[in-house]
Design a protein around this motif. Structure first.
Motif, PDB file in Angstrom:
ATOM      1  N   GLN A 229       0.824  -1.206   0.000  1.00  0.00           N
ATOM      2  CA  GLN A 229       0.000   0.000   0.000  1.00  0.00           C
ATOM      3  C   GLN A 229       0.861   1.260   0.000  1.00  0.00           C
TER       4      GLN A 229
ATOM      5  N   THR B 275       1.820   1.845  -3.533  1.00  0.00           N
ATOM      6  CA  THR B 275       0.677   2.434  -4.245  1.00  0.00           C
ATOM      7  C   THR B 275       0.540   3.914  -3.924  1.00  0.00           C
ATOM      8  N   TYR B 276       0.743   4.260  -2.673  1.00  0.00           N
ATOM      9  CA  TYR B 276       0.655   5.670  -2.259  1.00  0.00           C
ATOM     10  C   TYR B 276       1.732   6.511  -2.927  1.00  0.00           C
TER      11      TYR B 276
ATOM     12  N   SER C 163       0.910   6.993  -6.566  1.00  0.00           N
ATOM     13  CA  SER C 163      -0.228   7.882  -6.830  1.00  0.00           C
ATOM     14  C   SER C 163       0.182   9.348  -6.754  1.00  0.00           C
TER      15      SER C 163
ATOM     16  N   ASN D 200      -4.973   6.855  -0.598  1.00  0.00           N
ATOM     17  CA  ASN D 200      -3.899   5.867  -0.474  1.00  0.00           C
ATOM     18  C   ASN D 200      -3.076   6.089   0.794  1.00  0.00           C
TER      19      ASN D 200
END
Length: 431
Positions: free
Chosen positions: A53, A56-57, A60, A110
């Motif tokens: 995660q 992903t953050y 983004s 995120n």
């Protein structure tokens, strides 16, 4: 015969290899917790999810930056005058200028997912700590009980020897001697049962620690003689509630759920707004040119810049439906948070009062244990002088064992409940 010897040798070698692979540990409660956190496969899996995660953050955050791409191509074609080559080179970039604020909200979403995942790991740590604490204290309680059971068994053995001599001398009946014998074997059986229970308890602890079952685990016994400090250091009930409300990951997760739901509502509203994008492209074509039977290349550069606007007009009710669902999810998250708050207050109050009750039971059972122990010692002396019957002696012995068992149970129940309250209030768990 040779085959049998060979088989025995293989079996022996197998046991030797197994013994070499097993490890020995001598752990306090703190060591158990450190080992479990480092070796729990479930915890490692949760940490990997958090790491994913986080990736992903981070990715983004780059969505607000223009992208850049390049391409090169070349084609060969056969014409009447021979082969012809044609090529191109281009570089392009595009960027989202405005998307109803959803790029920013996606980044925030995120980030919240990362922090919620971290809180989830904290909650798992609390749950694992409580389980290890209970298993550890169960071992300590059974070990302490075993120590006293060994003393009682030795006393029963001496009583049996004396009873045998008195029976042979005719001073007691055979029934009295048989009662002493039955009591000795009963006490011996209690010792065996306790040892088996301890081995099973240690295996249960190994499972919680993610430790190999063949490894040797020895428990470091802490000082548990004076537990009054556990009660004197107890915060007030209100202080315990406030500490738990500030610390417990359960509430943090519920709070993150609300923020995530709020962000989802914003994203659903943002989908109603126009989105604006920009793009730019620079290209160069490479064309052949024949002169005197020779091919020569030249370039024809070209470029373009564009802006696009997308306006949602009609989505067959999809946007309205998504917004309504996100608003419902937000209401559910707010209700879940209120329920979590109430559950935390109820749990902490119950845990606090359990500590108070456990301390009172511990003090009372300690007084009873001491009284029955002294009483049993006095009866044992009287029995040696023949002033009381075997039935009276064994009755006092059973009274003492019952009082002792109650005392040990209350002692470790107090430890367990007091340390669980420490887990709720965010204090480090030590013995």
């Amino acid at each position: 015969m040779k085959k049998q010897l060979f088989f025995i040798l293989l079996v022996f070698m197998g046991f030797s290899v197994s013994a070499q692979e097993s490890k020995s540990y001598q752990f306090s409660l703190e060591d158990c917790l450190h080992f479990a956190f480092a070796n729990s496969y479930e915890r490692q899996s949760m940490e990997l999810s958090t790491e994913s995660q986080q990736v992903t953050y981070e990715q983004s955050k780059l969505q607000a930056v223009p992208n850049l791409s390049a391409s090169v191509g070349e084609n060969l074609s056969l014409r009447s005058d021979g082969w012809s080559a044609q090529g191109n080179l281009s570089v392009g970039s595009s960027a989202t200028i405005y998307q109803g604020g959803n790029v920013r909200r996606t980044i925030e979403q995120n980030r919240l997912n990362v922090e919620r995942s971290e809180a989830q790991v904290e909650r798992y740590d609390n749950q694992l700590t409580t389980q290890i604490l209970q298993s550890f204290l169960t071992i300590l309680g059974n070990q302490e009980m075993l120590k006293y059971q060994l003393e009682v068994m030795n006393t029963s053995r001496e009583q049996l020897k004396q009873g045998e001599a008195r029976y042979k001398a005719g001073s007691i009946l055979e029934s009295d001697y048989l009662m002493l014998e039955a009591q000795y074997y009963s006490d011996s059986n209690n010792v065996v049962d306790s040892r088996i229970n301890i081995e099973n308890n240690i295996l249960d602890l190994k499972i919680l620690l993610s430790m190999e079952p063949t490894d040797v685990l020895e428990i470091v016994v802490p000082d548990t003689e004076n537990l009054d400090e556990l009660f004197t250091s107890l915060p007030t009930e209100t202080e315990a509630i406030d500490l738990a409300m500030d610390y417990l990951p359960d509430l943090k997760m519920s709070d993150f759920d609300i923020q995530i739901a709020q962000n989802s509502v914003g994203m659903a509203k943002g989908n109603y707004l126009p989105s604006i994008g920009a793009s730019a492209n620079v290209g160069m074509g490479l064309l052949p040119m024949s002169s005197s039977g020779m091919s020569q290349w030249y370039s024809t550069p070209s470029g373009s810049v564009g802006v696009s606007v997308s306006v949602p007009i009609y989505s067959r009710g999809q946007l309205r439906s998504n917004l309504k669902k996100s608003e419902i999810s937000l209401q559910q998250a707010e209700l879940d948070y209120q329920q979590s708050e109430l559950t935390v207050r109820q749990t902490v109050v119950q845990a606090y009062r359990d500590v108070v009750s456990a301390y009172n039971a511990y003090k009372v059972s300690g007084i009873k244990e001491e009284a029955y122990r002294k009483n049993f010692a006095a009866y044992n002396i009287q029995y040696q002088f023949g002033t009381i019957t075997t039935v009276e002696l064994l009755q006092q012995q059973n009274n003492y064992l019952n009082a002792l068992n109650s005392y040990i149970q209350n002692k470790y129940s107090l430890l367990m409940k007091r340390k669980v309250l420490d887990v709720y209030t965010g204090k480090s768990v030590t013995l």
